[in-house]
Scaffold this active site. Structure first.
Site, PDB file in Angstrom:
ATOM      1  N   ASP A  99       7.248  20.449 -27.157  1.00 18.18           N
ATOM      2  CA  ASP A  99       7.578  19.128 -26.464  1.00 18.18           C
ATOM      3  C   ASP A  99       8.576  19.486 -25.512  1.00 18.18           C
ATOM      4  N   SER A 112      -1.923  26.272  -6.771  1.00 22.77           N
ATOM      5  CA  SER A 112      -1.605  27.768  -6.963  1.00 22.77           C
ATOM      6  C   SER A 112      -1.953  28.096  -8.543  1.00 22.77           C
ATOM      7  N   TRP A 170       7.391   0.075   3.828  1.00 25.07           N
ATOM      8  CA  TRP A 170       7.775   0.866   2.558  1.00 25.07           C
ATOM      9  C   TRP A 170       9.259   1.393   2.858  1.00 25.07           C
ATOM     10  N   HIS A 178       0.864  -1.117  -0.110  1.00 24.52           N
ATOM     11  CA  HIS A 178       0.045   0.023  -0.163  1.00 24.52           C
ATOM     12  C   HIS A 178       0.870   1.399  -0.044  1.00 24.52           C
ATOM     13  N   SER A 184      13.503   5.521 -13.835  1.00 17.45           N
ATOM     14  CA  SER A 184      12.343   6.218 -14.566  1.00 17.45           C
ATOM     15  C   SER A 184      12.271   7.755 -14.157  1.00 17.45           C
ATOM     16  N   SER A 185      12.367   7.794 -12.642  1.00 17.65           N
ATOM     17  CA  SER A 185      12.276   9.147 -12.133  1.00 17.65           C
ATOM     18  C   SER A 185      13.280  10.164 -12.594  1.00 17.65           C
ATOM     19  N   HIS A 240      12.974  12.146   2.994  1.00 18.70           N
ATOM     20  CA  HIS A 240      12.435  13.126   3.235  1.00 18.70           C
ATOM     21  C   HIS A 240      12.174  14.213   1.911  1.00 18.70           C
ATOM     22  N   HIS A 252      14.769  13.572  11.140  1.00 21.23           N
ATOM     23  CA  HIS A 252      13.624  13.790  12.168  1.00 21.23           C
ATOM     24  C   HIS A 252      12.831  12.311  12.044  1.00 21.23           C
ATOM     25  N   HIS A 253      13.259  11.406  11.023  1.00 18.54           N
ATOM     26  CA  HIS A 253      12.312  10.204  10.941  1.00 18.54           C
ATOM     27  C   HIS A 253      13.249   9.174  11.984  1.00 18.54           C
ATOM     28  N   GLU A 295      11.710  13.019  -0.727  1.00 21.26           N
ATOM     29  CA  GLU A 295      10.768  12.424  -1.318  1.00 21.26           C
ATOM     30  C   GLU A 295       9.284  12.974  -0.957  1.00 21.26           C
ATOM     31  N   TYR A 317       8.491  15.914  -0.164  1.00 22.51           N
ATOM     32  CA  TYR A 317       8.455  17.281  -0.956  1.00 22.51           C
ATOM     33  C   TYR A 317       8.178  16.926  -2.479  1.00 22.51           C
ATOM     34  N   LYS A 371       3.112  30.045   2.143  1.00 23.26           N
ATOM     35  CA  LYS A 371       2.392  29.420   1.189  1.00 23.26           C
ATOM     36  C   LYS A 371       0.569  29.339   1.523  1.00 23.26           C
ATOM     37  N   THR A 400       6.487  26.999   4.446  1.00 28.51           N
ATOM     38  CA  THR A 400       4.971  26.371   4.162  1.00 28.51           C
ATOM     39  C   THR A 400       4.007  26.984   4.591  1.00 28.51           C
ATOM     40  N   ARG A 442       1.671   1.442  14.795  1.00 29.37           N
ATOM     41  CA  ARG A 442       1.554   1.122  13.785  1.00 29.37           C
ATOM     42  C   ARG A 442       1.946  -0.077  13.340  1.00 29.37           C
TER      43      ARG A 442
HETATM   44  C1  HEA Z   1       0.250   9.032  -1.077  1.00 31.25           C
HETATM   45  C2  HEA Z   1       0.003   8.027  -0.370  1.00 31.25           C
HETATM   46  C3  HEA Z   1      -0.913   7.248   0.212  1.00 31.25           C
HETATM   47  C4  HEA Z   1      -2.418   7.457   0.276  1.00 31.25           C
HETATM   48  C5  HEA Z   1      -3.325   8.127  -0.969  1.00 31.25           C
HETATM   49  C6  HEA Z   1      -2.683   6.665   1.137  1.00 31.25           C
HETATM   50  C7  HEA Z   1      -4.365   6.422   1.132  1.00 31.25           C
HETATM   51  C8  HEA Z   1      -4.709   5.715   2.289  1.00 31.25           C
HETATM   52  N1  HEA Z   1      -4.164   4.858   3.335  1.00 31.25           N
HETATM   53 FE1  HEA Z   1      -2.254   4.981   3.476  1.00 31.25          FE
HETATM   54  N2  HEA Z   1      -0.110   4.879   3.618  1.00 31.25           N
HETATM   55  C9  HEA Z   1       0.678   5.272   2.886  1.00 31.25           C
HETATM   56  C10 HEA Z   1       0.442   6.268   1.923  1.00 31.25           C
HETATM   57  C11 HEA Z   1      -0.681   6.615   1.409  1.00 31.25           C
HETATM   58  N3  HEA Z   1      -1.846   6.083   2.028  1.00 31.25           N
HETATM   59  C12 HEA Z   1       2.080   4.948   3.437  1.00 31.25           C
HETATM   60  C13 HEA Z   1       3.482   5.604   2.912  1.00 31.25           C
HETATM   61  C14 HEA Z   1       1.811   4.327   4.479  1.00 31.25           C
HETATM   62  C15 HEA Z   1       3.057   3.512   5.545  1.00 31.25           C
HETATM   63  C16 HEA Z   1       3.180   1.916   4.714  1.00 31.25           C
HETATM   64  C17 HEA Z   1       4.208   1.394   5.675  1.00 31.25           C
HETATM   65  O1  HEA Z   1       3.919   1.484   7.017  1.00 31.25           O
HETATM   66  O2  HEA Z   1       5.112   0.974   5.253  1.00 31.25           O
HETATM   67  C18 HEA Z   1       0.497   4.040   4.625  1.00 31.25           C
HETATM   68  C19 HEA Z   1      -0.004   3.225   5.833  1.00 31.25           C
HETATM   69  C20 HEA Z   1      -1.495   3.253   5.815  1.00 31.25           C
HETATM   70  C21 HEA Z   1      -2.037   2.311   7.040  1.00 31.25           C
HETATM   71  C22 HEA Z   1      -1.480   1.960   8.153  1.00 31.25           C
HETATM   72  C23 HEA Z   1      -1.211   0.546   8.035  1.00 31.25           C
HETATM   73  C24 HEA Z   1      -0.391   0.224   9.244  1.00 31.25           C
HETATM   74  O3  HEA Z   1       0.543   0.671   9.814  1.00 31.25           O
HETATM   75  O4  HEA Z   1      -0.568  -1.135   9.896  1.00 31.25           O
HETATM   76  C25 HEA Z   1      -3.578   2.417   6.860  1.00 31.25           C
HETATM   77  C26 HEA Z   1      -4.332   2.026   7.949  1.00 31.25           C
HETATM   78  O5  HEA Z   1      -5.414   2.494   7.955  1.00 31.25           O
HETATM   79  C27 HEA Z   1      -3.585   3.257   5.847  1.00 31.25           C
HETATM   80  C28 HEA Z   1      -4.924   3.502   5.172  1.00 31.25           C
HETATM   81  C29 HEA Z   1      -5.255   4.598   4.060  1.00 31.25           C
HETATM   82  C30 HEA Z   1      -6.275   4.618   3.551  1.00 31.25           C
HETATM   83  C31 HEA Z   1      -7.765   4.330   3.975  1.00 31.25           C
HETATM   84  C32 HEA Z   1      -6.390   5.380   2.432  1.00 31.25           C
HETATM   85  C33 HEA Z   1      -7.390   5.965   1.489  1.00 31.25           C
HETATM   86  O6  HEA Z   1      -7.264   7.427   1.471  1.00 31.25           O
HETATM   87  C34 HEA Z   1      -7.589   5.334   0.240  1.00 31.25           C
HETATM   88  C35 HEA Z   1      -8.469   5.763  -0.510  1.00 31.25           C
HETATM   89  C36 HEA Z   1      -8.440   5.035  -2.031  1.00 31.25           C
HETATM   90  C37 HEA Z   1      -9.682   4.466  -2.025  1.00 31.25           C
HETATM   91  C38 HEA Z   1     -10.601   4.114  -1.362  1.00 31.25           C
HETATM   92  C39 HEA Z   1      -9.667   3.583  -3.522  1.00 31.25           C
HETATM   93  C40 HEA Z   1     -10.553   2.818  -3.760  1.00 31.25           C
HETATM   94  C41 HEA Z   1     -11.307   2.689  -5.028  1.00 31.25           C
HETATM   95  C42 HEA Z   1     -12.587   2.155  -5.264  1.00 31.25           C
HETATM   96  C43 HEA Z   1     -13.002   1.195  -4.162  1.00 31.25           C
HETATM   97  C44 HEA Z   1     -13.058   2.228  -6.588  1.00 31.25           C
HETATM   98  C45 HEA Z   1     -13.696   1.305  -6.957  1.00 31.25           C
HETATM   99  C46 HEA Z   1     -13.265   0.213  -7.952  1.00 31.25           C
HETATM  100  C47 HEA Z   1     -13.216   0.429  -9.258  1.00 31.25           C
HETATM  101  C48 HEA Z   1     -13.397   1.648  -9.866  1.00 31.25           C
HETATM  102  C49 HEA Z   1     -12.944  -0.682 -10.127  1.00 31.25           C
HETATM  103  N4  HEA Z   1      -2.545   3.469   5.109  1.00 31.25           N
HETATM  104  C1  HEA Z   2       3.508  14.999   1.365  1.00 28.05           C
HETATM  105  C2  HEA Z   2       4.258  14.528   2.479  1.00 28.05           C
HETATM  106  C3  HEA Z   2       4.421  15.176   3.586  1.00 28.05           C
HETATM  107  C4  HEA Z   2       4.863  16.533   3.934  1.00 28.05           C
HETATM  108  C5  HEA Z   2       4.442  17.677   3.045  1.00 28.05           C
HETATM  109  C6  HEA Z   2       5.207  16.368   5.159  1.00 28.05           C
HETATM  110  C7  HEA Z   2       5.549  17.467   5.879  1.00 28.05           C
HETATM  111  C8  HEA Z   2       6.113  17.700   7.143  1.00 28.05           C
HETATM  112  N1  HEA Z   2       6.548  16.511   7.971  1.00 28.05           N
HETATM  113 FE1  HEA Z   2       5.968  14.522   7.374  1.00 28.05          FE
HETATM  114  N2  HEA Z   2       5.929  12.482   6.919  1.00 28.05           N
HETATM  115  C9  HEA Z   2       5.441  12.253   5.698  1.00 28.05           C
HETATM  116  C10 HEA Z   2       5.108  13.042   4.767  1.00 28.05           C
HETATM  117  C11 HEA Z   2       4.935  14.294   4.781  1.00 28.05           C
HETATM  118  N3  HEA Z   2       5.537  15.243   5.648  1.00 28.05           N
HETATM  119  C12 HEA Z   2       5.612  10.706   5.616  1.00 28.05           C
HETATM  120  C13 HEA Z   2       5.026  10.017   4.521  1.00 28.05           C
HETATM  121  C14 HEA Z   2       5.873  10.510   6.910  1.00 28.05           C
HETATM  122  C15 HEA Z   2       6.325   9.116   7.598  1.00 28.05           C
HETATM  123  C16 HEA Z   2       7.011   7.994   7.118  1.00 28.05           C
HETATM  124  C17 HEA Z   2       6.965   6.943   7.588  1.00 28.05           C
HETATM  125  O1  HEA Z   2       7.534   6.597   8.775  1.00 28.05           O
HETATM  126  O2  HEA Z   2       6.384   5.996   6.992  1.00 28.05           O
HETATM  127  C18 HEA Z   2       6.136  11.708   7.324  1.00 28.05           C
HETATM  128  C19 HEA Z   2       6.628  11.807   8.978  1.00 28.05           C
HETATM  129  C20 HEA Z   2       7.326  12.615   9.708  1.00 28.05           C
HETATM  130  C21 HEA Z   2       8.097  12.720  10.799  1.00 28.05           C
HETATM  131  C22 HEA Z   2       8.469  11.768  11.432  1.00 28.05           C
HETATM  132  C23 HEA Z   2       7.900  11.142  12.118  1.00 28.05           C
HETATM  133  C24 HEA Z   2       8.257   9.880  13.028  1.00 28.05           C
HETATM  134  O3  HEA Z   2       8.095   8.943  12.362  1.00 28.05           O
HETATM  135  O4  HEA Z   2       8.270   9.861  14.221  1.00 28.05           O
HETATM  136  C25 HEA Z   2       8.508  14.303  11.070  1.00 28.05           C
HETATM  137  C26 HEA Z   2       9.127  14.570  12.313  1.00 28.05           C
HETATM  138  O5  HEA Z   2       9.392  15.610  12.311  1.00 28.05           O
HETATM  139  C27 HEA Z   2       7.549  14.833  10.087  1.00 28.05           C
HETATM  140  C28 HEA Z   2       7.606  16.351  10.172  1.00 28.05           C
HETATM  141  C29 HEA Z   2       6.941  17.004   9.261  1.00 28.05           C
HETATM  142  C30 HEA Z   2       6.797  18.402   9.060  1.00 28.05           C
HETATM  143  C31 HEA Z   2       7.400  19.291  10.119  1.00 28.05           C
HETATM  144  C32 HEA Z   2       6.448  18.771   7.919  1.00 28.05           C
HETATM  145  C33 HEA Z   2       6.317  20.452   7.467  1.00 28.05           C
HETATM  146  O6  HEA Z   2       6.829  20.449   5.971  1.00 28.05           O
HETATM  147  C34 HEA Z   2       4.821  20.751   7.472  1.00 28.05           C
HETATM  148  C35 HEA Z   2       4.641  22.317   7.455  1.00 28.05           C
HETATM  149  C36 HEA Z   2       3.319  22.774   7.192  1.00 28.05           C
HETATM  150  C37 HEA Z   2       2.937  23.337   8.145  1.00 28.05           C
HETATM  151  C38 HEA Z   2       3.355  23.287   9.561  1.00 28.05           C
HETATM  152  C39 HEA Z   2       1.336  23.702   7.977  1.00 28.05           C
HETATM  153  C40 HEA Z   2       1.389  25.329   7.629  1.00 28.05           C
HETATM  154  C41 HEA Z   2       1.942  26.150   8.149  1.00 28.05           C
HETATM  155  C42 HEA Z   2       1.254  27.264   8.967  1.00 28.05           C
HETATM  156  C43 HEA Z   2      -0.233  27.340   8.912  1.00 28.05           C
HETATM  157  C44 HEA Z   2       2.205  28.288   9.503  1.00 28.05           C
HETATM  158  C45 HEA Z   2       2.208  28.230  10.940  1.00 28.05           C
HETATM  159  C46 HEA Z   2       2.368  26.869  11.610  1.00 28.05           C
HETATM  160  C47 HEA Z   2       3.067  26.872  12.768  1.00 28.05           C
HETATM  161  C48 HEA Z   2       3.750  27.759  13.535  1.00 28.05           C
HETATM  162  C49 HEA Z   2       3.175  25.372  13.269  1.00 28.05           C
HETATM  163  N4  HEA Z   2       6.902  13.967   9.156  1.00 28.05           N
HETATM  164 CU   LIG Z   3      10.186  13.887   6.802  1.00 24.20          CU
END
Ligand code: HEA
Ligand code: HEA
Ligand SMILES: [Cu+2]
Ligand code: CUA
Lengths: 113, 233, 452, 627
Positions: free
Chosen positions: D109, D273, D144, D80, D174-175, D258, D307-308, D260, D262, D336, D333, D455
């Site tokens: 292009d 925007s 993941w 997932h 690819s990327s 990280h 921070h992870h 990634e 962004y 923005k 952020t 989790r």
């Molecule tokens: C962009 C990234 C992304 C997105 C969009 C989502 C979307 C969702 N995620 Fe995901 N999630 C991750 C990235 C993302 N996740 C990552 C990185 C992890 C960590 C994995 C790890 O720990 O290694 C995670 C882990 C994670 C967990 C934790 C698992 C665990 O730690 O044990 C859970 C649990 O509820 C969850 C739930 C969901 C749900 C309910 C959605 C929903 O928003 C999904 C919504 C989408 C649908 C509902 C589509 C279904 C569509 C249909 C049913 C259409 C019908 C069919 C036809 C047209 C044929 N996600």
């Molecule tokens: C789209 C992807 C995305 C984005 C944009 C961010 C944005 C940020 N993330 Fe997140 N992060 C993830 C995706 C993302 N993260 C994922 C996938 C994981 C889990 C990976 C995994 O373990 O599987 C993760 C995990 C993660 C961790 C590790 C948690 C842990 O495992 O213990 C931390 C720790 O610092 C963190 C911090 C932040 C911060 C500070 C931002 C900042 O960039 C956010 C900044 C934005 C705001 C703060 C809001 C707007 C600001 C304001 C309105 C201004 C005023 C606000 C204040 C003064 C507070 N993130």
């Molecule tokens: Cu991070």
């Protein structure tokens, strides 16, 4: 080779240093390398604290010289300079950061305070 | 189809905009391939930074030898291993690679100046892209030969990729560099083939230049590796 | 385009419903909540959390209110025309760069302070506990007391405990939500974590978890923590330090089973003696308690008073801490003839145990045959409340199923399938040669439960 | 000042006959068609990843769920996460890079059209490679981020993680290829007058993202090379018995990881925007600051990775440094967020579906950003990390941020590249139901996390106070699925029979709206000269603003073909696809190494020769016919 053959005519507009420069650079590189290698064999140098910094500086100079002259970055559009130095800085900082994080220093400093 | 363009555009459009003509306009007047290769080189900086970091992080962390710069006796078997790295050989290969960079710039220079009149033998030597491309290739192959020699002798001395952290990180780092050199040699041979087939002309300078940039970058990486891996203990 | 949207109304209703549910949720109890300042460590985190929550909520409210207000106020009107084309406003933009920065300073300062406070060196007189993670159970060692146990920790209230965290295999993470933050167990490294359960905390039981994904049974790598009074801890510790002495059938041997034992660090030689005795017992298969452990060598200090064994009382758990009782059901498809359980005989059990593969992996200090160190120590398993990394309660029934087919009971467990006719879920092999009948398992269960 | 005099000319069928049929799709080098391929593939994988999430939620709906075994659950969450990040959000963003960047900068292009096709095919084949084992229940199961040593042969001896290691390597190619391509395109293919500070924000965001890609992916490539060598060739990078340090993997992974995140969010920010100004009828508030903050976010993104890893024991100094850099990122952020609100302020807001998704991004991403800042405080994070609180954080930023932004972009740009409008009615159902479901799923996760739910657990006990929250999350999932279903139906129906779209149905200001919908293969009959950030909005002079065009006005105009205009377009080529297939073959060979060295080496070598040969063939074929 070419996805786009455009602008190839412009390539020769870029200034490239001539072969005298190239030979001089080669000589310089050879000399610095020779100094580096001999430093390795001079115990007084090799064991002193100056060794590592001096080696880093010398290889840094070689690096810069090759990039500036052979890769003619010195004479290029500033964009190319940015494309190279930007990533290089990020890469170096990451490298230094990683080395610090894996050193015992990181833990020790924390416990001092 | 003028309607899509704002009216002034036609008036102000400078010579770069080949409206409908299929000519290739680039914003900065730079060749796309050169922009791409520099971006690629930036990216490679991160690649080698990761490899070098790993080597340095693992330096001295391996509980068992052999080690790069000091002899080691296996406490279990009593077997002794010499210090692995061989500075004289690597110095020679470093020199070879540096000289290949020189040959490379001369090759590029020869292509760029193909159309200049050649008066002296010296002019003719300097003007021979084939000569310098061959030199670069052979020096590159020479470097790879040194590396092959180095690798086999290390393996004889008891260090393989599987032996310990030093072996894994050393062979992977230098192996990656060697793979880059190999790719460069193949690239150079391709240029040579073109040169033999139809001759590399000044218009091809960029085609040669991007290869040259790649080649020098590989050289530059070696400069770093030589110091960080071989010379600093 | 705006109009009255059915979907939008639906959302409004649903949000209200969710709110109601949320409020209902407040009435529940949350036994693993991270918010309780039961230790100074958790108190520090909690203070930080409160600040984060307050500032975070404030930012949230400001942003959402501004957003909703704006879209409401500036929704398109029929007579709208073209709005004023504003490109920016430097003063405003500086303001909303600066204000968050200032807010963050108020987060940063206590953060850094708390980092240095909580990661300082532990007090030198702290109770040392070595935590070793295994796929998927916990080994706990108290080097100061010569104790090795598994999956259940006893900690004295009011005394700082310093955990040294190591792992035997992959990464794990040691987490007791009620007592503090987690810390990973990293191969080839030792990590530290310390805290002090509050002095005035009543004796309590807590859940602990593995919080780093570590393979199939990561979910099943739990443990129990009992924070007890220093007295209780002392009793427990003295009892644990002794070899397992299991009471054989005769009641008077029970008395000797809890015979004096050495205290403190000098217990090693005594352990050997005791082991030798058990060995005799084992070989002769007669009640070995005839020579009780009073035959301690002179090197050890005999303890005059017989210490009372302490385990956290089950009644209190059932009454006050039901959430630490594992509730995982036995997987469907596993069968055990439970009628054999009452007939289990500990002596027979000991004999069967001591000649079966169990001893290759487990240690029962006192049983010389049982010297394995791959699985958890079973020395005082009878005195624990849970088995299998906190996955099941420690009672005859669960133990029996566990012995019969551990990998089925706990995915990925390297404890082999022992029951006759059982299929190993991994290798798909049917166990026959050397496998145990239900009756034999019942005997072993009786033996293990007797190892108080 | 410049105003569009008239709408562009149209014809019913401007496509030439050669432009249809399977072969034309396999050989296309047209950025718009490649974009469409990306879009459809990515949406497929989004639904696929969503269905995987459905299994997760079904299992967790009740305590001690029995729908999935532990092993399958682990495969599901690993796949997932991997699917959503690498096969759904990244390629969805790539779809927009492809569809939009050349149009927004006024190019015909991308810089290297065939390389672009190559990127797509490597992505698609790599995605199938990594997905296909799930049908045999041998999918990757190490999470993941595949922490070593669990992901090494010693602890994951089965083939599962081999697919993951090799699959991610393939996707990385690819990327990276796309990264070099788009950087070159943006630097060098801009129309006259399209200065950097006139570029649409989406292009800016994409530009920064490509740098993140080309600088972050090499790092994970190396981390994966180590793992790959460990698994296949017996090296010791992560071999504990040889003294390896597991933190090496973690650091390398997160140095990539990280940036990634962004990479996942910035394209969505870019799309929003574009949408917000159009539907507020106001230029983006503080354009320069938006540009600088994007660059700053990208740059700072390289300095926060640890921070992870707050729980791994890096020491107080490192914890403090990374806490501070992480907090710092909240500032650009936040700028923005406020600039977007200021863009809305004083506008004439039209609540189209695209606009609703965009506004919802502002609201929902903030929730995830704030929980991110809560993570950034290490002591607090030690209670949060590896719990559902983190899961809540990243789903708010990924679903409430990335997905909402991408949906906004989809509704906004759908008319541009299909020539048809999406249904606003179905779209509204999509939006509201999805918004509701998403909050219902992910908001309770804040609670379950802080109340002690780790989790990645396939089961939890009853009586821990977690039943209600998990049930809510699972119900929320069903609602989300219904929402997505509305969206999918909407797309399907609109594509086939939606109302015809004009060149500029929204009255939008940027270059891509000056050309017909869908654009002809050459995009711009004449390369435009750009005078301002909003060429279609006469924002300075006294003229009236150009309003949206209608299909009625435009339908009778004929669009000339490239031949008629004398524009030379690149020839289609099958070689990118063949090269890509060779690369897959090369990697797949490694899977056979264990059963038979001969076979493995044989397949790998075949693959290598195959792609090298195909590459030569490709490079020796001229891009376009000379004239
Ligand atoms: C962009 C990234 C992304 C997105 C969009 C989502 C979307 C969702 N995620 Fe995901 N999630 C991750 C990235 C993302 N996740 C990552 C990185 C992890 C960590 C994995 C790890 O720990 O290694 C995670 C882990 C994670 C967990 C934790 C698992 C665990 O730690 O044990 C859970 C649990 O509820 C969850 C739930 C969901 C749900 C309910 C959605 C929903 O928003 C999904 C919504 C989408 C649908 C509902 C589509 C279904 C569509 C249909 C049913 C259409 C019908 C069919 C036809 C047209 C044929 N996600
Ligand atoms: C789209 C992807 C995305 C984005 C944009 C961010 C944005 C940020 N993330 Fe997140 N992060 C993830 C995706 C993302 N993260 C994922 C996938 C994981 C889990 C990976 C995994 O373990 O599987 C993760 C995990 C993660 C961790 C590790 C948690 C842990 O495992 O213990 C931390 C720790 O610092 C963190 C911090 C932040 C911060 C500070 C931002 C900042 O960039 C956010 C900044 C934005 C705001 C703060 C809001 C707007 C600001 C304001 C309105 C201004 C005023 C606000 C204040 C003064 C507070 N993130
Ligand atoms: Cu991070
Ligand atoms: Cu041990 Cu998870």
């Amino acid at each position: 080779m070419a996805e786009n053959v455009q602008a190839s005519g412009q390539a020769h507009d870029d200034y490239h240093p001539g072969w005298p420069t190239y030979w001089k650079v080669a000589l310089f590189l050879t000399v610095v390398t020779a100094i580096e290698v001999s430093a390795y064999y001079i115990p007084a140098w090799e064991t002193s604290w100056i060794y590592v910094p001096s080696m880093l500086i010398m290889s840094g100079i070689k690096f810069v010289v090759v990039v500036a002259f052979y890769m003619h970055l010195k004479y290029e559009h500033k964009l190319f300079r940015a494309l190279f130095t930007g990533p290089l800085i990020i890469a170096s900082v990451t490298l230094i950061g990683l080395l610090f994080l894996f050193s015992k220093l990181a833990i020790k400093l924390g416990l001092l305070s | 189809m003028t309607a899509t363009t704002n009216p002034q555009a036609a008036a102000h459009g400078d010579g770069h905009a080949h409206g409908g003509g299929g000519g290739h306009y680039t914003t900065l007047g730079l060749d796309n391939r050169k922009v791409a290769i520099w971006t690629f080189i930036g990216s490679e900086c991160m690649l080698f930074a990761s490899l070098i970091s790993t080597y340095l992080i693992y330096k001295g962390k391996s509980p068992e030898g052999p080690y790069p710069a000091e002899a080691w006796t296996n406490p279990a078997t009593g077997e002794t291993f010499p210090a692995i790295l061989n500075i004289p050989v690597t110095s020679a290969s470093t020199f070879v690679l540096l000289m290949s960079s020189l040959a490379m710039v001369l090759a590029l220079s020869a292509v760029q100046n193909r159309n200049l009149p050649k008066h002296t033998t010296w002019d003719r030597i300097l003007g021979s892209s084939k000569l310098w491309l061959w030199t670069t290739c052979l020096l590159g192959i020479g470097f790879l030969g040194f590396q092959a020699y180095e690798f086999t002798s290390f393996i004889h001395e008891g260090l393989t990729m599987r032996t310990n952290l030093f072996g894994s990180s050393f062979f992977t780092l230098t192996g990656f560099h060697g793979a880059h050199v190999t790719a460069g040699v193949i690239w150079l041979f391709t240029l040579l083939a073109i040169d033999y087939k139809r001759g590399l002309r000044p218009e091809d300078a960029t085609t040669v230049d991007i290869c040259a940039l790649y080649w020098h970058f590989v050289d530059v990486v070696w400069i770093a590796i030589f110091t960080l891996v071989y010379l600093i203990k | 385009m705006v109009g009255t949207f059915r979907p939008r109304r639906l959302v409004a209703v649903a949000l209200l419903g969710a709110l109601a549910l949320g409020l209902a949720a407040c009435g529940e109890t949350y036994p693993n909540s991270t918010f309780n300042p039961n230790t100074e460590y958790n108190a520090a985190i909690d203070a930080l959390w409160d600040r984060l929550l307050f500032l975070g909520t404030a930012v949230f409210v400001v942003v959402e209110v501004a957003l909703v207000y704006t879209i409401f106020r500036y929704r398109r009107r029929p007579d709208g025309g073209i709005p004023k084309q504003v490109h920016g406003n430097t003063a405003l933009e500086i303001a909303w760069t600066a204000i968050p920065a200032v807010i963050l300073i108020f987060v940063a300062i206590p953060t850094v302070r708390t980092i240095f406070k909580t990661q300082a060196k532990a007090a030198p007189d702290a109770l040392q506990v070595e935590v070793i993670g295994h796929q998927w159970w916990w080994e706990f060692k108290y080097p100061q007391y010569g104790i090795t146990t598994a999956n259940e920790l006893y900690l004295p209230n009011g005394r700082t405990v310093n955990f040294q965290l190591k792992t035997f295999d992959v990464l794990h993470s040691f987490w007791i939500p009620q007592l503090g933050g987690k810390r990973d167990l990293i191969s080839n490294r030792t990590n530290f974590l310390w805290f002090t359960p509050n002095k005035d905390l009543p004796s309590s039981a807590w859940n602990g978890f593995c919080a780093e994904f570590c393979g199939p049974s990561h979910a099943n790598m739990k443990f129990r923590v009992y924070t007890v009074s220093p007295d209780e801890f002392d009793q427990w510790q003295k009892h644990q330090a002794r070899p397992a002495v299991f009471p054989l059938a005769s009641p008077d041997s029970t008395a000797s089973a809890v015979a004096p034992a050495p205290t403190g660090a000098g217990s090693a030689p005594v352990l050997q003696v005791a082991a030798a005795q058990r060995d005799t017992a084992l070989l002769t298969a007669t009640p070995a308690t005839a020579t009780p452990a009073t035959a301690t060598p002179a090197s050890a200090t005999p303890v005059s008073a017989t210490p009372v064994a302490y385990t956290f009382p089950m009644e209190r758990i059932e009454r006050e801490f039901p959430h630490v009782i594992p509730k995982t059901p036995i997987p469907v498809g596993l069968k055990f003839d439970e009628s054999t359980l009452p007939n289990g005989d500990p002596t027979r059990g000991m004999q069967i145990y001591s000649r079966s593969s169990c001893i290759g992996c487990h240690v029962v200090s006192g049983n010389r045959m049982s010297m394995g160190n791959i699985g958890p120590s079973l020395t005082h398993i009878g005195a624990r409340h849970t088995i299998a990394g906190g996955l099941y309660p420690n009672d005859a029934k669960h133990l029996a199923y566990w012995l019969k087919n551990a990998p089925h009971m706990k995915p990925g467990s390297i404890m082999p399938t022992l029951g006759k006719g059982e299929t190993d879920p991994k290798t798909k092999m049917v166990m026959n040669v050397g496998a145990l009948t239900d009756a034999e398992i019942s005997d072993i269960v009786a033996y293990l439960l007797a190892l108080k | 000042m410049a105003t569009l005099a008239a709408a562009p000319p149209y014809t019913e069928s401007h496509t030439e006959p050669s432009n249809s049929g399977i072969w034309s799709w396999l050989t296309t080098v047209d950025h718009k068609r490649i974009g469409v391929l990306y879009l459809i593939s990515a949406l497929f994988f989004f639904v696929f990843g969503g269905l995987e999430a459905g299994l997760l939620r079904a299992q967790l709906a009740t305590p001690n769920g029995t729908i999935l075994s532990a092993d399958l659950y682990n495969q599901m969450f690993t796949m997932h996460g991997t699917t959503m990040i690498f096969l759904a959000v990244m390629p969805l963003s790539a779809a927009f890079f492809n569809l939009l960047i050349p149009l927004q900068i006024g190019a015909r292009d991308v810089a290297f059209p065939r390389l672009n096709a190559f990127s797509y095919w490597v992505f698609l084949l790599g995605a199938l490679f990594i997905t296909f084992p799930i049908f045999f229940q041998i999918a990757p199961d190490g999470g993941w981020f595949g922490y070593a040593p669990l992901s090494t042969k010693a602890y994951s001896p089965a083939i599962n993680m081999d697919f993951w290691v090799l699959g991610l390597q393939i996707l990385g190619i690819s990327s990276l290829a796309a990264g070099f391509n788009f950087i070159t395109t943006i630097i060098n293919m801009r129309a006259p007058g399209m200065t950097l500070m006139r570029m649409p924000i989406f292009t800016w965001a994409s530009f920064v993202v490509q740098f993140l890609v080309v600088l972050a992916f090499p790092v994970i490539t190396i981390a994966l090379v180590f793992l790959q060598f460990d698994r296949f060739f017996g090296t010791n990078f992560y071999t504990i018995a040889k003294g390896a340090d597991p933190l090496l993997w973690q650091h390398l992974f997160w140095v990539f990881g990280h940036p990634e995140v962004y990479i996942l969010i910035l394209p969505a920010f870019g799309l929003v925007s574009e949408v917000l100004p159009t539907f507020s009828r106001k230029p983006l508030f503080g354009y320069p600051v938006m540009v600088y903050s994007t660059i700053l976010i990208g740059f700072l993104g390289f300095g926060v990775w640890a921070h992870h890893m707050f729980s791994v024991g890096m020491g107080a100094i490192a914890d403090a440094v990374f806490a501070l850099t992480t907090m710092l990122i909240a500032v650009p952020t936040g700028v923005k967020i406020f600039n977007w609100i200021a863009t809305l302020w004083g506008g004439q807001i039209r609540f189209t579906v695209a606009m609703k998704f965009a506004i919802a991004l502002v609201g929902m991403f903030t929730v995830g950003g704030i929980s991110g800042v809560m993570h950034s405080s290490p002591p607090a994070d030690l209670q949060q990390t590896d719990t559902y609180f983190v899961v809540a954080h990243f789903h708010y930023v990924l679903v409430g941020g990335s997905m909402f932004g991408l949906f906004a972009g989809l509704y906004y740009y759908f008319p541009k590249f299909t020539g048809r409008m999406m249904s606003e009615k179905l779209g509204n159902w999509h939006f509201w139901v999805f918004l509701l479901g998403m909050n219902l799923t992910f908001f309770p996760m804040h609670f379950s996390g802080l109340l002690g739910m780790p989790r990645r657990i396939y089961q939890y006990d009853s009586g821990q106070g977690l039943e209600l929250f998990n049930m809510l999350s699972s119900v929320g999932y069903v609602i989300q699925a219904i929402g997505v279903l509305f969206g999918v139906i909407n797309m399907w129906m609109s594509w086939r029979s939606g109302a015809r779209a004009s060149s500029n149905p929204w009255g939008a200001p940027t270059l891509e709206w000056t050309i017909p919908s869908p654009p002809p293969e050459y995009n711009f009959a004449e390369i435009p000269t750009v005078k301002s950030r909003y060429p279609l909005w006469n924002v300075k002079g006294g003229d009236t603003l150009v309003h949206e065009t209608t299909w009625e006005e435009e339908k009778n105009t004929r669009i000339p073909t490239s031949r008629e205009l004398g524009i030379v377009m690149p020839n289609p080529s099958i070689w990118p696809l063949i090269t890509a297939a060779g690369i897959i073959c090369m990697f797949a060979g490694l899977l056979f190494l264990e059963s038979s060295t001969m076979l493995g080496v044989g397949i790998t070598l075949t693959g290598a020769l195959w792609w090298i040969g195909a590459l030569y063939k490709w490079l020796l074929t001229p891009l376009e016919d000379h004239h």
